[in-house]
Design a protein around this motif. Sequence first.
Motif, PDB file in Angstrom:
ATOM      1  N   GLN A  47       0.832  -1.214   0.000  1.00  0.00           N
ATOM      2  CA  GLN A  47       0.000   0.000   0.000  1.00  0.00           C
ATOM      3  C   GLN A  47       0.861   1.256   0.000  1.00  0.00           C
ATOM      4  OE1 GLN A  47      -2.399  -0.776   3.484  1.00  0.00           O
ATOM      5  NE2 GLN A  47      -4.038  -1.742   2.304  1.00  0.00           N
ATOM      6  N   THR A  48       1.966   1.214   0.722  1.00  0.00           N
ATOM      7  CA  THR A  48       2.842   2.396   0.728  1.00  0.00           C
ATOM      8  C   THR A  48       3.467   2.614  -0.648  1.00  0.00           C
ATOM      9  OG1 THR A  48       4.882   1.254   1.460  1.00  0.00           O
ATOM     10  CG2 THR A  48       3.363   2.034   3.176  1.00  0.00           C
ATOM     11  N   ILE A  49       3.828   1.534  -1.325  1.00  0.00           N
ATOM     12  CA  ILE A  49       4.395   1.656  -2.672  1.00  0.00           C
ATOM     13  C   ILE A  49       3.345   2.166  -3.655  1.00  0.00           C
ATOM     14  CG2 ILE A  49       5.366   0.326  -4.604  1.00  0.00           C
ATOM     15  CD1 ILE A  49       6.821  -1.376  -2.512  1.00  0.00           C
ATOM     16  N   THR A  89       2.705   5.912 -10.858  1.00  0.00           N
ATOM     17  CA  THR A  89       2.683   4.536 -10.381  1.00  0.00           C
ATOM     18  C   THR A  89       3.965   3.800 -10.757  1.00  0.00           C
ATOM     19  OG1 THR A  89       0.287   4.501 -10.631  1.00  0.00           O
ATOM     20  CG2 THR A  89       1.390   2.367 -10.460  1.00  0.00           C
ATOM     21  N   VAL A  90       4.477   3.029  -9.811  1.00  0.00           N
ATOM     22  CA  VAL A  90       5.684   2.240 -10.062  1.00  0.00           C
ATOM     23  C   VAL A  90       5.370   1.170 -11.114  1.00  0.00           C
ATOM     24  CG1 VAL A  90       7.362   0.653  -9.035  1.00  0.00           C
ATOM     25  CG2 VAL A  90       6.521   2.624  -7.727  1.00  0.00           C
ATOM     26  N   GLU A 114      14.642   9.903 -14.438  1.00  0.00           N
ATOM     27  CA  GLU A 114      14.764   9.149 -13.180  1.00  0.00           C
ATOM     28  C   GLU A 114      16.033   8.316 -13.166  1.00  0.00           C
ATOM     29  OE1 GLU A 114       9.991   8.638 -12.193  1.00  0.00           O
ATOM     30  OE2 GLU A 114      11.028   7.191 -13.478  1.00  0.00           O
ATOM     31  N   VAL A 115      16.359   7.734 -14.298  1.00  0.00           N
ATOM     32  CA  VAL A 115      17.591   6.942 -14.391  1.00  0.00           C
ATOM     33  C   VAL A 115      18.809   7.836 -14.195  1.00  0.00           C
ATOM     34  CG1 VAL A 115      19.008   5.526 -15.932  1.00  0.00           C
ATOM     35  CG2 VAL A 115      16.523   5.176 -15.839  1.00  0.00           C
ATOM     36  N   GLU A 116      18.763   9.023 -14.787  1.00  0.00           N
ATOM     37  CA  GLU A 116      19.866   9.969 -14.635  1.00  0.00           C
ATOM     38  C   GLU A 116      20.053  10.369 -13.169  1.00  0.00           C
ATOM     39  OE1 GLU A 116      21.054  14.572 -15.907  1.00  0.00           O
ATOM     40  OE2 GLU A 116      19.105  13.719 -16.480  1.00  0.00           O
ATOM     41  N   LEU A 117      18.971  10.743 -12.513  1.00  0.00           N
ATOM     42  CA  LEU A 117      19.061  11.205 -11.124  1.00  0.00           C
ATOM     43  C   LEU A 117      19.521  10.109 -10.180  1.00  0.00           C
ATOM     44  CD1 LEU A 117      15.800  13.364 -10.903  1.00  0.00           C
ATOM     45  CD2 LEU A 117      18.153  14.199 -11.001  1.00  0.00           C
ATOM     46  N   THR A 118      18.955   8.924 -10.332  1.00  0.00           N
ATOM     47  CA  THR A 118      19.297   7.826  -9.425  1.00  0.00           C
ATOM     48  C   THR A 118      20.658   7.212  -9.748  1.00  0.00           C
ATOM     49  OG1 THR A 118      18.001   6.298 -10.812  1.00  0.00           O
ATOM     50  CG2 THR A 118      16.906   7.234  -8.872  1.00  0.00           C
ATOM     51  N   GLY A 119      21.215   7.551 -10.885  1.00  0.00           N
ATOM     52  CA  GLY A 119      22.549   7.073 -11.231  1.00  0.00           C
ATOM     53  C   GLY A 119      23.664   7.949 -10.688  1.00  0.00           C
ATOM     54  N   MET A 120      23.300   9.092 -10.127  1.00  0.00           N
ATOM     55  CA  MET A 120      24.305  10.005  -9.583  1.00  0.00           C
ATOM     56  C   MET A 120      24.783   9.539  -8.215  1.00  0.00           C
ATOM     57  SD  MET A 120      22.343  13.581 -10.580  1.00  0.00           S
ATOM     58  CE  MET A 120      23.587  14.676  -9.908  1.00  0.00           C
ATOM     59  N   LEU A 164      12.136   7.217  -4.781  1.00  0.00           N
ATOM     60  CA  LEU A 164      10.946   6.470  -4.361  1.00  0.00           C
ATOM     61  C   LEU A 164      10.508   5.509  -5.463  1.00  0.00           C
ATOM     62  CD1 LEU A 164       8.861   9.293  -2.635  1.00  0.00           C
ATOM     63  CD2 LEU A 164       9.487   7.119  -1.568  1.00  0.00           C
ATOM     64  N   ARG A 165      10.480   5.988  -6.693  1.00  0.00           N
ATOM     65  CA  ARG A 165      10.053   5.135  -7.806  1.00  0.00           C
ATOM     66  C   ARG A 165      11.034   3.991  -8.024  1.00  0.00           C
ATOM     67  NH1 ARG A 165       6.605   5.303 -11.975  1.00  0.00           N
ATOM     68  NH2 ARG A 165       8.174   5.865 -13.500  1.00  0.00           N
ATOM     69  N   ARG A 166      12.315   4.293  -7.949  1.00  0.00           N
ATOM     70  CA  ARG A 166      13.300   3.227  -8.172  1.00  0.00           C
ATOM     71  C   ARG A 166      13.302   2.231  -7.019  1.00  0.00           C
ATOM     72  NH1 ARG A 166      18.514   3.771 -11.933  1.00  0.00           N
ATOM     73  NH2 ARG A 166      19.282   1.651 -11.754  1.00  0.00           N
ATOM     74  N   ALA A 167      13.081   2.704  -5.796  1.00  0.00           N
ATOM     75  CA  ALA A 167      12.987   1.800  -4.649  1.00  0.00           C
ATOM     76  C   ALA A 167      11.760   0.909  -4.756  1.00  0.00           C
ATOM     77  CB  ALA A 167      12.955   2.592  -3.349  1.00  0.00           C
ATOM     78  N   GLY A 168      10.641   1.484  -5.188  1.00  0.00           N
ATOM     79  CA  GLY A 168       9.444   0.678  -5.371  1.00  0.00           C
ATOM     80  C   GLY A 168       9.636  -0.406  -6.413  1.00  0.00           C
ATOM     81  N   LEU A 169      10.332  -0.063  -7.492  1.00  0.00           N
ATOM     82  CA  LEU A 169      10.633  -1.055  -8.516  1.00  0.00           C
ATOM     83  C   LEU A 169      11.609  -2.106  -7.983  1.00  0.00           C
ATOM     84  CD1 LEU A 169      10.448  -2.133 -11.394  1.00  0.00           C
ATOM     85  CD2 LEU A 169      12.232  -0.489 -12.048  1.00  0.00           C
TER      86      LEU A 169
END
Length: 240
Positions: A19-21, A27-28, A51-57, A81-86
């Motif tokens: 539910q938190t995700i 949506t993830v 998102e890939v760019e930001l989380t790759g830093m 948050l999106r990458r963690a949910g995935l």
Amino acid sequence: MQMKSWQEVAQRAQTYRDQTIAEISPTVPDAPADLPQNVTQLPSQLLSPREVELTGMVPEEILAALSTGKLSSVEVTNAFLRRAGLAQRLVNCVTEVMVLKALERARYCDEYRAKTGKPLGPLHGLPISVKEHIGMKGLNQNCGFIAWADRVAPEDALILTLLHNAGCVFYARTTEPQCLMHLETASNLYGVTVNPYNRSLTSGGSSGGEGALLGLRGSCLGIGTDIGGSIRSPAANCGV
């Protein structure tokens, strides 16, 4: 009053996590039905290029951009948050995400920077994930035990207070093995956390949720605990 079975307790915990995700927006994306053994490339295929760019830093890059206003904490936090949910859907590494609290904190950081022209602290606006074992006031602190599923931390652990005062954003909590003293991350509450490079292998333990999440870049900086290898094992197993 009838006692709940351990399966019912576990299902309740997992439903709450899901539910938190589901609160993450957009949506993830769903994980493919037929997952490959190595899932490390899937986030770049399922998330947006931004998102890939930001989380790759790396954290130093993110902090430099956050502290100068080049990046907003809200955008960075939502990307993680999106990458963690995935990552949860790929390797089962998350116990909950704290969407509303995280984005509220991120907005505060952005507004502080805009009003004062300076960062909130040395970790201004940086999203940080936390092993569930580390006490977070009002949230579960169960040590991986079914019998302790309803225990909550009465206050924040000192390390969280220090990091919060330095300006960070807490956004995700990660899996741990029952009783913690194990070099594999598995419990009756959440099941087994697997290795992002080979889902047939372990992510390590006891901070295996953190190791797997960082291995998938669902976090840029995570807090674990270690007595006999509990950070070192997942770090090695997950290429962190």
